[in-house]
Design a protein around this motif. Structure first.
Motif, PDB file in Angstrom:
ATOM      1  N   PRO A   1       0.806  -1.238   0.000  1.00 50.91           N
ATOM      2  CA  PRO A   1       0.000   0.000   0.000  1.00 50.91           C
ATOM      3  C   PRO A   1       0.828   1.272   0.000  1.00 50.91           C
ATOM      4  CG  PRO A   1      -0.817  -1.564   1.643  1.00 50.91           C
ATOM      5  CD  PRO A   1       0.473  -2.121   1.125  1.00 50.91           C
ATOM      6  N   TYR A   2       2.053   1.227   0.474  1.00 50.79           N
ATOM      7  CA  TYR A   2       2.861   2.445   0.530  1.00 50.79           C
ATOM      8  C   TYR A   2       3.054   3.055  -0.853  1.00 50.79           C
ATOM      9  CZ  TYR A   2       6.540   5.813   1.305  1.00 50.79           C
ATOM     10  OH  TYR A   2       7.248   6.991   1.338  1.00 50.79           O
ATOM     11  N   PHE A   3       3.207   2.221  -1.864  1.00 53.70           N
ATOM     12  CA  PHE A   3       3.518   2.730  -3.198  1.00 53.70           C
ATOM     13  C   PHE A   3       2.381   3.565  -3.770  1.00 53.70           C
ATOM     14  CE2 PHE A   3       6.134  -1.342  -3.331  1.00 53.70           C
ATOM     15  CZ  PHE A   3       7.279  -0.698  -2.871  1.00 53.70           C
ATOM     16  N   ALA A   4       1.144   3.264  -3.401  1.00 52.85           N
ATOM     17  CA  ALA A   4      -0.009   4.013  -3.918  1.00 52.85           C
ATOM     18  C   ALA A   4      -0.332   5.244  -3.073  1.00 52.85           C
ATOM     19  CB  ALA A   4      -1.228   3.098  -3.976  1.00 52.85           C
ATOM     20  N   ARG A   5       0.248   5.335  -1.881  1.00 55.92           N
ATOM     21  CA  ARG A   5      -0.039   6.456  -1.002  1.00 55.92           C
ATOM     22  C   ARG A   5       0.520   7.740  -1.617  1.00 55.92           C
ATOM     23  NH1 ARG A   5       2.565   5.651   4.604  1.00 55.92           N
ATOM     24  NH2 ARG A   5       1.662   3.590   4.224  1.00 55.92           N
ATOM     25  N   ARG A   6      -0.284   8.789  -1.606  1.00 53.92           N
ATOM     26  CA  ARG A   6       0.146  10.034  -2.227  1.00 53.92           C
ATOM     27  C   ARG A   6       1.092  10.796  -1.306  1.00 53.92           C
ATOM     28  NH1 ARG A   6      -2.162  11.160  -6.750  1.00 53.92           N
ATOM     29  NH2 ARG A   6      -1.373  13.301  -6.669  1.00 53.92           N
ATOM     30  N   PRO A   7       2.070  11.512  -1.855  1.00 52.07           N
ATOM     31  CA  PRO A   7       2.920  12.378  -1.036  1.00 52.07           C
ATOM     32  C   PRO A   7       2.092  13.529  -0.456  1.00 52.07           C
ATOM     33  CG  PRO A   7       3.899  11.954  -3.196  1.00 52.07           C
ATOM     34  CD  PRO A   7       2.483  11.486  -3.268  1.00 52.07           C
ATOM     35  N   PRO A   8       2.542  14.145   0.644  1.00 54.10           N
ATOM     36  CA  PRO A   8       3.795  13.897   1.357  1.00 54.10           C
ATOM     37  C   PRO A   8       3.785  12.535   2.049  1.00 54.10           C
ATOM     38  CG  PRO A   8       2.856  16.036   1.960  1.00 54.10           C
ATOM     39  CD  PRO A   8       1.801  15.283   1.222  1.00 54.10           C
ATOM     40  N   LYS A   9       4.901  11.857   2.000  1.00 54.21           N
ATOM     41  CA  LYS A   9       5.012  10.582   2.688  1.00 54.21           C
ATOM     42  C   LYS A   9       6.483  10.258   2.920  1.00 54.21           C
ATOM     43  CE  LYS A   9       4.784   7.717  -1.543  1.00 54.21           C
ATOM     44  NZ  LYS A   9       4.148   6.522  -2.135  1.00 54.21           N
ATOM     45  N   SER A  10       6.727   9.485   3.963  1.00 51.07           N
ATOM     46  CA  SER A  10       8.072   9.020   4.259  1.00 51.07           C
ATOM     47  C   SER A  10       7.969   7.631   4.866  1.00 51.07           C
ATOM     48  CB  SER A  10       8.784   9.977   5.218  1.00 51.07           C
ATOM     49  OG  SER A  10       8.086  10.068   6.446  1.00 51.07           O
ATOM     50  N   THR A  11       9.062   6.911   4.820  1.00 51.53           N
ATOM     51  CA  THR A  11       9.061   5.543   5.322  1.00 51.53           C
ATOM     52  C   THR A  11      10.436   5.213   5.864  1.00 51.53           C
ATOM     53  OG1 THR A  11       8.443   3.265   4.792  1.00 51.53           O
ATOM     54  CG2 THR A  11       9.648   4.477   3.091  1.00 51.53           C
ATOM     55  N   GLY A  12      10.605   3.984   6.327  1.00 48.86           N
ATOM     56  CA  GLY A  12      11.891   3.581   6.898  1.00 48.86           C
ATOM     57  C   GLY A  12      11.950   2.085   7.106  1.00 48.86           C
ATOM     58  N   ARG A  13      12.869   1.667   7.958  1.00 50.74           N
ATOM     59  CA  ARG A  13      13.046   0.241   8.231  1.00 50.74           C
ATOM     60  C   ARG A  13      11.806  -0.371   8.859  1.00 50.74           C
ATOM     61  NH1 ARG A  13      17.795  -2.351   8.761  1.00 50.74           N
ATOM     62  NH2 ARG A  13      17.138  -3.299  10.714  1.00 50.74           N
ATOM     63  N   GLU A  14      10.979   0.470   9.518  1.00 46.63           N
ATOM     64  CA  GLU A  14       9.769  -0.068  10.128  1.00 46.63           C
ATOM     65  C   GLU A  14       8.866  -0.698   9.062  1.00 46.63           C
ATOM     66  OE1 GLU A  14      11.277   3.460  12.417  1.00 46.63           O
ATOM     67  OE2 GLU A  14      10.712   3.123  10.338  1.00 46.63           O
ATOM     68  N   GLU A  15       8.892  -0.131   7.851  1.00 42.60           N
ATOM     69  CA  GLU A  15       8.026  -0.616   6.774  1.00 42.60           C
ATOM     70  C   GLU A  15       8.789  -1.459   5.760  1.00 42.60           C
ATOM     71  OE1 GLU A  15       4.064   1.245   4.726  1.00 42.60           O
ATOM     72  OE2 GLU A  15       5.622   2.584   5.466  1.00 42.60           O
ATOM     73  N   PHE A  16      10.021  -1.074   5.454  1.00 44.72           N
ATOM     74  CA  PHE A  16      10.825  -1.789   4.469  1.00 44.72           C
ATOM     75  C   PHE A  16      12.131  -2.240   5.128  1.00 44.72           C
ATOM     76  CE2 PHE A  16       8.127   0.971   1.861  1.00 44.72           C
ATOM     77  CZ  PHE A  16       7.566   0.024   1.011  1.00 44.72           C
ATOM     78  N   GLY A  17      11.986  -3.180   6.033  1.00 39.67           N
ATOM     79  CA  GLY A  17      13.128  -3.666   6.796  1.00 39.67           C
ATOM     80  C   GLY A  17      13.051  -5.162   7.035  1.00 39.67           C
ATOM     81  N   PRO A  18      13.595  -5.627   8.140  1.00 46.43           N
ATOM     82  CA  PRO A  18      13.709  -7.068   8.398  1.00 46.43           C
ATOM     83  C   PRO A  18      12.391  -7.828   8.359  1.00 46.43           C
ATOM     84  CG  PRO A  18      15.044  -5.810   9.939  1.00 46.43           C
ATOM     85  CD  PRO A  18      14.237  -4.813   9.186  1.00 46.43           C
ATOM     86  N   HIS A  19      11.319  -7.215   8.884  1.00 47.31           N
ATOM     87  CA  HIS A  19      10.038  -7.927   8.910  1.00 47.31           C
ATOM     88  C   HIS A  19       9.530  -8.218   7.498  1.00 47.31           C
ATOM     89  CE1 HIS A  19       9.975  -7.439  13.196  1.00 47.31           C
ATOM     90  NE2 HIS A  19       9.903  -6.109  13.115  1.00 47.31           N
ATOM     91  N   LEU A  20       9.634  -7.221   6.612  1.00 52.02           N
ATOM     92  CA  LEU A  20       9.206  -7.431   5.234  1.00 52.02           C
ATOM     93  C   LEU A  20      10.111  -8.440   4.540  1.00 52.02           C
ATOM     94  CD1 LEU A  20       7.425  -6.809   2.805  1.00 52.02           C
ATOM     95  CD2 LEU A  20       8.886  -4.828   2.317  1.00 52.02           C
ATOM     96  N   LEU A  21      11.417  -8.355   4.778  1.00 52.50           N
ATOM     97  CA  LEU A  21      12.333  -9.301   4.142  1.00 52.50           C
ATOM     98  C   LEU A  21      12.023 -10.729   4.570  1.00 52.50           C
ATOM     99  CD1 LEU A  21      14.728  -9.644   2.252  1.00 52.50           C
ATOM    100  CD2 LEU A  21      16.240  -9.405   4.233  1.00 52.50           C
ATOM    101  N   ASP A  22      11.661 -10.932   5.828  1.00 49.26           N
ATOM    102  CA  ASP A  22      11.284 -12.280   6.287  1.00 49.26           C
ATOM    103  C   ASP A  22      10.122 -12.816   5.458  1.00 49.26           C
ATOM    104  OD1 ASP A  22      13.219 -12.268   8.250  1.00 49.26           O
ATOM    105  OD2 ASP A  22      11.846 -11.667   9.865  1.00 49.26           O
ATOM    106  N   ARG A  23       9.139 -11.949   5.207  1.00 46.08           N
ATOM    107  CA  ARG A  23       7.967 -12.390   4.433  1.00 46.08           C
ATOM    108  C   ARG A  23       8.346 -12.655   2.979  1.00 46.08           C
ATOM    109  NH1 ARG A  23       5.369  -8.094   7.231  1.00 46.08           N
ATOM    110  NH2 ARG A  23       5.072  -6.908   5.304  1.00 46.08           N
ATOM    111  N   ILE A  24       9.226 -11.824   2.426  1.00 41.84           N
ATOM    112  CA  ILE A  24       9.654 -12.010   1.040  1.00 41.84           C
ATOM    113  C   ILE A  24      10.388 -13.341   0.884  1.00 41.84           C
ATOM    114  CG2 ILE A  24      11.205 -11.149  -0.766  1.00 41.84           C
ATOM    115  CD1 ILE A  24      10.587  -8.311   0.228  1.00 41.84           C
ATOM    116  N   VAL A  25      11.288 -13.624   1.804  1.00 41.72           N
ATOM    117  CA  VAL A  25      12.045 -14.883   1.742  1.00 41.72           C
ATOM    118  C   VAL A  25      11.107 -16.071   1.890  1.00 41.72           C
ATOM    119  CG1 VAL A  25      13.790 -16.283   2.912  1.00 41.72           C
ATOM    120  CG2 VAL A  25      14.215 -13.850   2.511  1.00 41.72           C
TER     121      VAL A  25
END
Length: 402
Positions: free
Chosen positions: A255-279
Motif C-alpha cells: 500500500p505504501y507505493f499508492a499512497r500520495r505524497p507527502p510521505k516518508s518511510t523507513g526500516r519499520e516498513e521496508f526492513g527485516p520484517h518485510l524481508l522475512d515475508r519475502i524470503v
C-alpha cells in the motif's frame, strides 16, 4: 565565560556535515565550503564514511528492531553515537587539512533511531521522531557549535519531518532548462523533483520517500551468504539471477507505493520484517537465491520508476534522473532503473559534477547554515508541514575560561 559567536561572514564559510544513515554502516562526514556567490554554492573539500566497529553496528541494528529496548540502552546509544560523530568530525577535518578552529559550525543529523510521522501514526499514537547522537558530546569534543535535531520542528507543524535534503537539492541541482529528479538510493529511496528553473518556493517542487533502497538488498545478500557479505557489491549476485515477475508483482502491491505524497518511510516498513515475508514467499514459490536477489533489486528499481510515473510526471517534464547514494554504485540496479524509465536519462550525480556519496552529509551542513542564518529549512509542500520553519537546535561548546 565569554560569549559564543558563530562566524558566518558573507564570503566563504567552512562547515562540517555529519550523518548516520539507515544502512547503519557508519558516520558520513564532509567538510564543505559554502559560498552563496558561487555556483554551486556548496563545494566538497573532503568526504569519508567512518565505519562503525562490527560489534557496535550489530548493537545498533539490534536496538532498532527491539521494541522492548529500555531507557538505559537508548541513553547509552545516544552518547556512544555522539562520540562516533565527534570522532568523524575531527578526522574529516584532518583529512581536509583544516584546523577545527576554522570550522564555523557542524550540522549533525545524527542517526534516526525512530520515526513515526503523522500519516503513519495509528489511532491513539502520537507522531514522533528520535535522532540519536548527543550534540553536547560533539560540541565538547570538537569545540565547535553544533546544529542538530532537524526533523522535530517540521513534525511539530504536522509535517513528515522528511525528506529534508530537497532544499540542498535545489541549491545544487536546479537547472534553468532541464526538469530533474534527484533520486537518492540509500537504505531507503527518496526522490526530489526539481522543475526547470525551480526555486525553493516552486509549487511543483515535490519530494518524498519512494520506498526500499539498498537496505533490503544488503540484508538479503548477508542472509544468503551466511553473513559473509554485507552488501551485493556491484550488484553481482542480482546480475546472476532473473527477476521473478510473479513475486515482484506481489511486492508492488504494498500500500505504501499508492499512497500520495507527502510521505516518508523507513526500516519499520521496508526492513527485516518485510524481508522475512519475502524470503518465505520465495521459498514457497521455489525461487532460488540468485533470482530472489534479482527480484529484490528490481523492487527498488520498479518502485522508484512507479513513483516517478504516479506522482512526478504530472507536475512537469523530467529530462534527467540523477542517482545518488550507494545505489549509484550498483550497475545492476542502474541498468534496471534505466530500463524502467526509457524516456528519461538516468545518470549519477558525479556526471553533473556533484559528489553523490557526500550529498546527504552536505545537505545537513546546508541546513545548519540556513538555521544560523534564520532561514527556513523545510519545504512545506514537500513535508506537509503547515508552515515554513527554521529547523535545528543549536548546541554551543564550552567557552574557554577567562
Amino acid at each position: 565565560m565569554s560569549a559564543i559567536t558563530i562566524r558566518l561572514e558573507r564570503g566563504k564559510v567552512l562547515a562540517i556535515g555529519l550523518m548516520s544513515g539507515t544502512s547503519h554502516d557508519g558516520v558520513s562526514a564532509v567538510v564543505v565550503e559554502i559560498d552563496e556567490r558561487s555556483r554551486p554554492p556548496a563545494r566538497v573539500i573532503a568526504f569519508h564514511t567512518f565505519p562503525y566497529p562490527a560489534s557496535f553496528r550489530k548493537e545498533l541494528l539490534a536496538a532498532s528492531v527491539d521494541e522492548k529496548i529500555g531507557a538505559a540502552a537508548i541513553s547509552t546509544l545516544n552518547f556512544a553515537l555522539g562520540r562516533a560523530l565527534a570522532h568523524a568530525a575531527i578526522e574529516i577535518a584532518k583529512r581536509a587539512r583544516v584546523a577545527m578552529s576554522d570550522i564555523a559550525f557542524i550540522g549533525s543529523h545524527g542517526h534516526t533511531f525512530f520515526h513515526l510521522p503523522p500519516r503513519r501514526a495509528a489511532r491513539g499514537q502520537i507522531a514522533s521522531t528520535m535522532q540519536l547522537g548527543e550534540s553536547a558530546v560533539v560540541a565538547a569534543a570538537t569545540g565547535v557549535a553544533v546544529v542538530s535535531d532537524f526533523r522535530t520542528m517540521d513534525l511539530a507543524l504536522g509535517g513528515e519531518g522528511a525528506p529534508l535534503a530537497p532544499l540542498a537539492h535545489v541549491w545544487l541541482f536546479a537547472d534553468p532548462k532541464r526538469g530533474r529528479v534527484v533520486q537518492n538510493i540509500g537504505g531507503i529511496g527518496n526522490a526530489t523533483y526539481i522543475p526547470p528553473g525551480a526555486r525553493v518556493g516552486d509549487p511543483n517542487l515535490i519530494a518524498f520517500d519512494t520506498g526500499p533502497g539498498n537496505g533490503m538488498i544488503d540484508a538479503l545478500a548477508s542472509r544468503i551468504s551466511g553473513g559473509r557479505l554485507r552488501m551485493d557489491r556491484d550488484g553481482r549476485i542480482a546480475a546472476r539471477g532473473h527477476v521473478n515477475e510473479l513475486l515482484l508483482d506481489k511486492l508492488m502491491r504494498n500500500p505504501y507505493f499508492a499512497r500520495r505524497p507527502p510521505k516518508s518511510t523507513g526500516r519499520e516498513e521496508f526492513g527485516p520484517h518485510l524481508l522475512d515475508r519475502i524470503v518465505a514467499d520465495a521459498r514457497r514459490m521455489k525461487v532460488v537465491d540468485y533470482d530472489l536477489a534479482a527480484t529484490v533489486t528490481a523492487l527498488t528499481a520498479r518502485s522508484i520508476a512507479d513513483a516517478c510515473r504516479r506522482f512526478i510526471l504530472a507536475r512537469g517534464r523530467v529530462d534527467q534522473m540523477i542517482v545518488t547514494g550507494g545505489g549509484a554504485r550498483n550497475p545492476t540496479l542502474m541498468r534496471m532503473l534505466a530500463a524502467e524509465l526509457p524516456n528519461i536519462e538516468v545518470i549519477t550525480a558525479a556526471e553533473v559534477g556533484v559528489d553523490g556519496d557526500a550529498l546527504e552529509a552536505v545537505s545537513f551542513a546546508i541546513l545548519g547554515y540556513q538555521m544560523l542564518r534564520g532561514r527556513q529549512g523545510n519545504i512545506p509542500n514537500v513535508t506537509g508541514a503547515s508552515a515554513p520553519a527554521i529547523l535545528g537546535k543549536l548546541t554551543v561548546p564550552p567557552a574557554p575560561l577567562a
